[in-house]
Motif scaffolding. Structure first.
Motif, short mmCIF file in Angstrom:
data_model
loop_
_atom_site.label_atom_id
_atom_site.label_comp_id
_atom_site.label_asym_id
_atom_site.label_seq_id
_atom_site.Cartn_x
_atom_site.Cartn_y
_atom_site.Cartn_z
N GLU A 124 0.83 -1.20 0.00
CA GLU A 124 0.00 0.00 0.00
C GLU A 124 0.87 1.25 0.00
O GLU A 124 1.93 1.28 0.62
N MET A 125 0.38 2.28 -0.69
CA MET A 125 1.12 3.53 -0.80
C MET A 125 0.13 4.69 -0.80
O MET A 125 -0.83 4.69 -1.58
N GLN A 126 0.32 5.65 0.08
CA GLN A 126 -0.57 6.81 0.14
C GLN A 126 -0.17 7.82 -0.93
O GLN A 126 1.00 8.09 -1.14
N ILE A 127 -1.18 8.38 -1.61
CA ILE A 127 -0.91 9.44 -2.58
C ILE A 127 -1.87 10.60 -2.33
O ILE A 127 -2.97 10.42 -1.80
N ASP A 128 -1.44 11.78 -2.71
CA ASP A 128 -2.26 12.98 -2.53
C ASP A 128 -3.47 12.96 -3.45
O ASP A 128 -3.40 12.53 -4.60
N SER A 129 -4.59 13.44 -2.92
CA SER A 129 -5.79 13.70 -3.72
C SER A 129 -5.89 15.20 -3.95
O SER A 129 -5.57 16.01 -3.07
N TRP A 130 -6.35 15.58 -5.14
CA TRP A 130 -6.45 17.00 -5.49
C TRP A 130 -7.88 17.34 -5.89
O TRP A 130 -8.48 16.67 -6.74
N HIS A 131 -8.40 18.37 -5.27
CA HIS A 131 -9.77 18.82 -5.47
C HIS A 131 -9.76 19.94 -6.52
O HIS A 131 -8.93 20.85 -6.44
N ILE A 132 -10.66 19.87 -7.48
CA ILE A 132 -10.74 20.91 -8.51
C ILE A 132 -12.15 21.50 -8.51
O ILE A 132 -13.14 20.77 -8.45
N ILE A 133 -12.22 22.82 -8.49
CA ILE A 133 -13.49 23.54 -8.54
C ILE A 133 -13.46 24.50 -9.73
O ILE A 133 -12.47 25.20 -9.93
N MET A 134 -14.53 24.52 -10.49
CA MET A 134 -14.61 25.36 -11.68
C MET A 134 -15.94 26.12 -11.64
O MET A 134 -17.00 25.50 -11.47
N ARG A 135 -15.88 27.44 -11.76
CA ARG A 135 -17.08 28.27 -11.74
C ARG A 135 -17.18 29.10 -13.00
O ARG A 135 -16.18 29.66 -13.46
N MET A 136 -18.40 29.18 -13.55
CA MET A 136 -18.62 29.99 -14.74
C MET A 136 -20.09 30.41 -14.79
O MET A 136 -20.95 29.76 -14.17
N ARG A 137 -20.36 31.48 -15.50
CA ARG A 137 -21.74 31.96 -15.59
C ARG A 137 -22.57 31.05 -16.49
O ARG A 137 -22.10 30.56 -17.52
N THR A 138 -23.81 30.82 -16.07
CA THR A 138 -24.73 30.02 -16.87
C THR A 138 -25.11 30.78 -18.13
O THR A 138 -25.35 31.99 -18.09
N ARG A 139 -25.16 30.08 -19.23
CA ARG A 139 -25.52 30.73 -20.49
C ARG A 139 -26.96 31.20 -20.47
O ARG A 139 -27.86 30.54 -19.94
#
Length: 485
Positions: free
Chosen positions: A170-185
């Protein structure tokens, strides 16, 4: 050990745990019980053949086709059964839960899908994941020693792989959170991006809590996670066109070598080998976006990059574009001069690398080749304003999409932040290094010589509890899982 009717007892999970029924008389718990998920759309015909072989060697109810069954439903049901049986004193169920491992047979997108599901479900004693390479690049697989080439599908090959899973660490690895925001068309589809074009691990905001402060009226929020890389620019565009062609003519993409050669041809036909002549500078990264990085917790600073950079990669694992390492191995002098650290998969840092064109990318094939090392950071933020182009291309863990950019005085924001860790299974031939691994100290790069293509640039010194992949099936904290039905 091969049991009744050719089943492998060491990996076998009995029916009463998977589908209910009376408990059989079993003397020994399996040494390495596994749940197998196969993406039958990966690897041409290999996925379907692997599915049949696994079902012949194991209980058919512990092997699942991802094209037919959602992994979050499978794992939720399994852990409800295990917790219920444990509560009634079932020692075998307790042993199976303790030793359980997951096999994800597919490409990088499949690996990311399973990682996001396991992270979101908040399972008690979450199982580590082994990846079986069925994709084109297989970068995640290579990083942990599972190879790049598509595997054999016969009984002997599958049994060999299962034995590797049993002995893997077993090996621990980093998790990365991504958030993306944009105006609704305001016109047309209410979604800025068609849901079917999103990666498995990126989801619209309505799949997460309504109390999320990022859900601003008039805007849409997408969130998800990645474990290998986020990239933007020319590499993502090539990948997007490849995926588009494969959707239209799936029958032509049933061989890994053919797929890789198609990638190369797309790079040529799109003009990336002569990018300065064939592509307008408005598509270069510095013209598209303002980049901010978090080198110290809570402190954002602007990252200045060369106007010639046409592709940027935020890298967690040392494996990209078919197992190549864009960051390379900086020597001690370079590490000290640039205020860098050796790259580890569990240090809470992303390595940020840039590429000028396809020729620059080919430098990775050289023994000490690497891209332009831009920075290491705990977080990255991209801010897009109205410009000369109305879209760009992005990719996370092998899955690309076409990203709309502002056409009015709006801003599209993509923010990446560290989000805990997850457990992978690795073989002794793994490329990934851990900060806690005594065989990979910081001095391991002392003798490595940096190539001369390094460019130096000045650098100015709501609720985010899940990725959204399996919100419906998330097991809340402090709630007894056995009470679920």
């Amino acid at each position: 050990m091969v049991g009744d009717r050719g089943k492998l007892k060491e990996f076998y999970i009995p029916n009463y745990i998977l589908v209910g029924g009376a408990m059989p008389k079993i003397k020994f718990a399996p040494a390495c019980p596994v749940i197998v998920f196969v993406n039958t759309r990966s690897g041409g015909q290999l996925g379907g053949e692997l599915l049949l072989t696994y079902r012949a060697l194991l209980n058919e109810h512990q092997v699942f086709d991802l094209g037919e069954t959602a992994p979050e439903k499978v794992l939720h049901k399994l852990y409800v059964a295990l917790e219920t049986l444990k509560g009634s004193g079932d020692v075998l169920a307790a042993d199976i839960q303790k030793r359980l491992r997951i096999i994800a047979a597919g490409g990088d997108g499949t690996a990311g899908w399973l990682l996001s599901v396991v992270s979101d479900l908040k399972l008690p004693n979450p199982p580590p994941i082994a990846t079986m390479p069925l994709g084109t690049g297989n970068n995640v697989h290579f990083a942990f020693g599972w190879g790049k080439k598509n595997p054999g599908t016969d009984r002997q090959s599958v049994q060999y792989f299962l034995n590797q899973v049993k002995t893997a660490k077993e090996m621990q690895i980093d998790s990365w959170h991504i958030i993306m925001r944009m105006r609704t068309r305001k016109e047309g589809s209410c979604d800025p991006i068609a849901p079917l074009e999103l990666p498995h691990s990126l989801h619209a905001f309505h799949q997460v809590s309504k109390t999320d402060t990022l859900n601003v009226e008039g805007f849409q929020t997408f969130r998800g996670g990645f474990w290998n890389y986020f990239s933007m620019g020319m590499d993502a565009q090539i990948s997007y066109d490849f995926h588009a062609q494969r959707k239209l003519h799936a029958e032509k993409f049933n061989n890994q070598l053919i797929n890789q050669s198609t990638y190369f041809k797309l790079g040529c036909t799109q003009g990336w080998f002569f990018a300065s002549l064939m592509h307008p500078s408005s598509r270069n990264i510095a013209h598209l976006t303002k980049i901010k990085i978090m080198k110290r917790q809570g402190h954002w600073e602007e990252l200045h990059i060369s106007p010639s950079i046409r592709s940027i990669v935020c890298l967690n694992l040392p494996s990209f574009s078919g197992g190549l390492d864009p960051w390379g191995k900086p020597n001690r002098k370079k590490l000290r001069y640039r205020d860098l650290t050796p790259p580890y998969v569990d240090d809470g840092l992303l390595e940020i690398v840039g590429f000028r064109d396809a020729w620059h990318g080919l430098a990775l094939l050289a023994p000490k080749g690497h891209g332009t090392r831009l920075a290491q950071a705990h977080g990255v933020r991209f801010e897009f304003c109205k410009g000369a182009v109305d879209h760009t291309f992005m990719r996370i863990d092998g899955e690309p999409w076409k990203q709309p950019l502002p056409v009015d005085n709006d801003t599209v924001v993509v923010e990446i932040s560290h989000f805990g860790q997850v457990s992978m299974l690795a073989t002794p031939s793994k490329r990934s290094k851990s900060i806690s691994d005594p065989v990979s100290p910081a001095t391991s790069h002392d003798d490595d010589d940096d190539s001369s293509n390094e460019e130096e640039y000045p650098e100015d010194s709501g609720e985010r509890k899940k990725f959204g992949a399996s919100d419906t099936f998330k097991i809340p904290d402090r709630i007894d899982i056995a009470r679920f039905s």
